[in-house]
Design a protein around this motif. Structure first.
Motif, PDB file in Angstrom:
ATOM      1  N   LYS A  65     -46.334  27.925  32.409  1.00 54.16           N
ATOM      2  CA  LYS A  65     -47.226  27.046  31.647  1.00 54.16           C
ATOM      3  C   LYS A  65     -47.703  25.894  32.520  1.00 54.16           C
ATOM      4  CE  LYS A  65     -46.007  28.692  27.400  1.00 54.16           C
ATOM      5  NZ  LYS A  65     -46.918  29.490  26.637  1.00 54.16           N
ATOM      6  N   SER A  66     -46.883  25.478  33.495  1.00 55.85           N
ATOM      7  CA  SER A  66     -47.246  24.407  34.422  1.00 55.85           C
ATOM      8  C   SER A  66     -46.391  24.581  35.670  1.00 55.85           C
ATOM      9  CB  SER A  66     -47.024  23.036  33.786  1.00 55.85           C
ATOM     10  OG  SER A  66     -45.647  22.793  33.620  1.00 55.85           O
ATOM     11  N   LYS A  67     -46.383  23.562  36.512  1.00 57.72           N
ATOM     12  CA  LYS A  67     -45.639  23.646  37.773  1.00 57.72           C
ATOM     13  C   LYS A  67     -44.153  23.909  37.552  1.00 57.72           C
ATOM     14  CE  LYS A  67     -44.489  20.883  41.823  1.00 57.72           C
ATOM     15  NZ  LYS A  67     -44.656  19.578  42.479  1.00 57.72           N
ATOM     16  N   LEU A  68     -43.555  23.256  36.556  1.00 55.05           N
ATOM     17  CA  LEU A  68     -42.117  23.388  36.316  1.00 55.05           C
ATOM     18  C   LEU A  68     -41.747  24.222  35.098  1.00 55.05           C
ATOM     19  CD1 LEU A  68     -41.027  19.703  37.026  1.00 55.05           C
ATOM     20  CD2 LEU A  68     -40.773  21.667  38.532  1.00 55.05           C
ATOM     21  N   LYS A  69     -42.674  24.397  34.159  1.00 50.99           N
ATOM     22  CA  LYS A  69     -42.321  25.046  32.882  1.00 50.99           C
ATOM     23  C   LYS A  69     -42.499  26.564  32.947  1.00 50.99           C
ATOM     24  CE  LYS A  69     -44.861  22.519  30.040  1.00 50.99           C
ATOM     25  NZ  LYS A  69     -45.356  21.963  28.782  1.00 50.99           N
ATOM     26  N   ARG A  70     -41.380  27.279  32.895  1.00 56.01           N
ATOM     27  CA  ARG A  70     -41.371  28.750  32.818  1.00 56.01           C
ATOM     28  C   ARG A  70     -40.568  29.220  31.612  1.00 56.01           C
ATOM     29  NH1 ARG A  70     -44.197  27.018  36.772  1.00 56.01           N
ATOM     30  NH2 ARG A  70     -44.469  28.288  38.626  1.00 56.01           N
ATOM     31  N   TRP A  71     -40.224  28.293  30.719  1.00 56.55           N
ATOM     32  CA  TRP A  71     -39.432  28.589  29.535  1.00 56.55           C
ATOM     33  C   TRP A  71     -40.109  27.967  28.327  1.00 56.55           C
ATOM     34  CZ3 TRP A  71     -34.868  31.418  29.962  1.00 56.55           C
ATOM     35  CH2 TRP A  71     -34.431  31.659  31.266  1.00 56.55           C
ATOM     36  N   GLU A  72     -39.839  28.510  27.135  1.00 55.82           N
ATOM     37  CA  GLU A  72     -40.355  27.914  25.909  1.00 55.82           C
ATOM     38  C   GLU A  72     -39.260  27.891  24.855  1.00 55.82           C
ATOM     39  OE1 GLU A  72     -43.750  30.232  24.821  1.00 55.82           O
ATOM     40  OE2 GLU A  72     -42.601  32.080  24.607  1.00 55.82           O
ATOM     41  N   VAL A  73     -39.316  26.866  23.999  1.00 53.68           N
ATOM     42  CA  VAL A  73     -38.321  26.710  22.941  1.00 53.68           C
ATOM     43  C   VAL A  73     -38.570  27.780  21.885  1.00 53.68           C
ATOM     44  CG1 VAL A  73     -37.448  25.189  21.131  1.00 53.68           C
ATOM     45  CG2 VAL A  73     -38.089  24.249  23.354  1.00 53.68           C
ATOM     46  N   VAL A  74     -37.512  28.548  21.569  1.00 53.23           N
ATOM     47  CA  VAL A  74     -37.627  29.600  20.569  1.00 53.23           C
ATOM     48  C   VAL A  74     -37.221  29.083  19.209  1.00 53.23           C
ATOM     49  CG1 VAL A  74     -36.802  31.881  19.888  1.00 53.23           C
ATOM     50  CG2 VAL A  74     -37.186  31.378  22.301  1.00 53.23           C
ATOM     51  N   SER A  75     -36.060  28.406  19.123  1.00 56.31           N
ATOM     52  CA  SER A  75     -35.605  27.907  17.828  1.00 56.31           C
ATOM     53  C   SER A  75     -34.604  26.783  18.007  1.00 56.31           C
ATOM     54  CB  SER A  75     -34.944  29.031  17.034  1.00 56.31           C
ATOM     55  OG  SER A  75     -33.764  29.442  17.681  1.00 56.31           O
ATOM     56  N   ASP A  76     -34.529  25.934  16.983  1.00 55.05           N
ATOM     57  CA  ASP A  76     -33.492  24.908  16.929  1.00 55.05           C
ATOM     58  C   ASP A  76     -32.246  25.560  16.350  1.00 55.05           C
ATOM     59  OD1 ASP A  76     -35.063  22.929  17.885  1.00 55.05           O
ATOM     60  OD2 ASP A  76     -35.494  22.019  15.965  1.00 55.05           O
ATOM     61  N   THR A  77     -31.118  25.414  17.022  1.00 55.73           N
ATOM     62  CA  THR A  77     -29.874  25.983  16.511  1.00 55.73           C
ATOM     63  C   THR A  77     -29.204  25.013  15.547  1.00 55.73           C
ATOM     64  OG1 THR A  77     -29.638  27.136  18.612  1.00 55.73           O
ATOM     65  CG2 THR A  77     -27.735  27.088  17.186  1.00 55.73           C
ATOM     66  N   GLN A  78     -28.986  23.772  16.015  1.00 54.07           N
ATOM     67  CA  GLN A  78     -28.354  22.766  15.163  1.00 54.07           C
ATOM     68  C   GLN A  78     -28.524  21.404  15.796  1.00 54.07           C
ATOM     69  OE1 GLN A  78     -24.253  23.764  15.016  1.00 54.07           O
ATOM     70  NE2 GLN A  78     -23.850  23.210  17.120  1.00 54.07           N
ATOM     71  N   ALA A  79     -28.285  20.369  15.006  1.00 51.93           N
ATOM     72  CA  ALA A  79     -28.321  19.004  15.533  1.00 51.93           C
ATOM     73  C   ALA A  79     -26.934  18.639  16.047  1.00 51.93           C
ATOM     74  CB  ALA A  79     -28.757  18.038  14.466  1.00 51.93           C
ATOM     75  N   SER A  80     -26.876  17.840  17.085  1.00 51.82           N
ATOM     76  CA  SER A  80     -25.602  17.425  17.635  1.00 51.82           C
ATOM     77  C   SER A  80     -24.938  16.382  16.736  1.00 51.82           C
ATOM     78  CB  SER A  80     -25.824  16.852  19.035  1.00 51.82           C
ATOM     79  OG  SER A  80     -24.609  16.399  19.564  1.00 51.82           O
ATOM     80  N   ALA A  81     -23.623  16.315  16.797  1.00 48.79           N
ATOM     81  CA  ALA A  81     -22.884  15.382  15.934  1.00 48.79           C
ATOM     82  C   ALA A  81     -23.014  13.941  16.411  1.00 48.79           C
ATOM     83  CB  ALA A  81     -21.407  15.776  15.906  1.00 48.79           C
TER      84      ALA A  81
END
Length: 82
Positions: A65-81
């Motif tokens: 997608k750009s110079k550094l981005k070769r990954w994309e967010v698929v889904s949120d698993t959970q929020a941290s405590a």
């Protein structure tokens, strides 16, 4: 070939449509036979800017997608405590 999917914690969400995800993994050291923890940071594309710092998300491989981005967010698993 199937796309790789990794799970990690968002460490930065300051960029527009970009998050930095830290992925931790453990390996067995080949000589010492000791478990070693490794971590690596990936820049991931987040189209809707939904992922926030501290959340656990899944990222998948994609076309560059750009110079550094070769990954994309698929889904949120959970929020941290914290």
């Amino acid at each position: 070939m199937p796309k790789r999917i990794l799970e990690g914690v968002v460490v930065s969400d300051k960029g527009d449509k970009t998050v930095v995800v830290r992925v931790n993994r453990t390996i067995l050291h080949p000589l010492l036979k000791k478990t070693v923890r490794l971590s690596k940071k990936y820049h991931a594309h987040d189209e809707a800017n939904v992922a926030k710092e501290g959340e656990i998300v899944r990222i998948a491989e994609c076309a560059p997608k750009s110079k550094l981005k070769r990954w994309e967010v698929v889904s949120d698993t959970q929020a941290s405590a914290s």
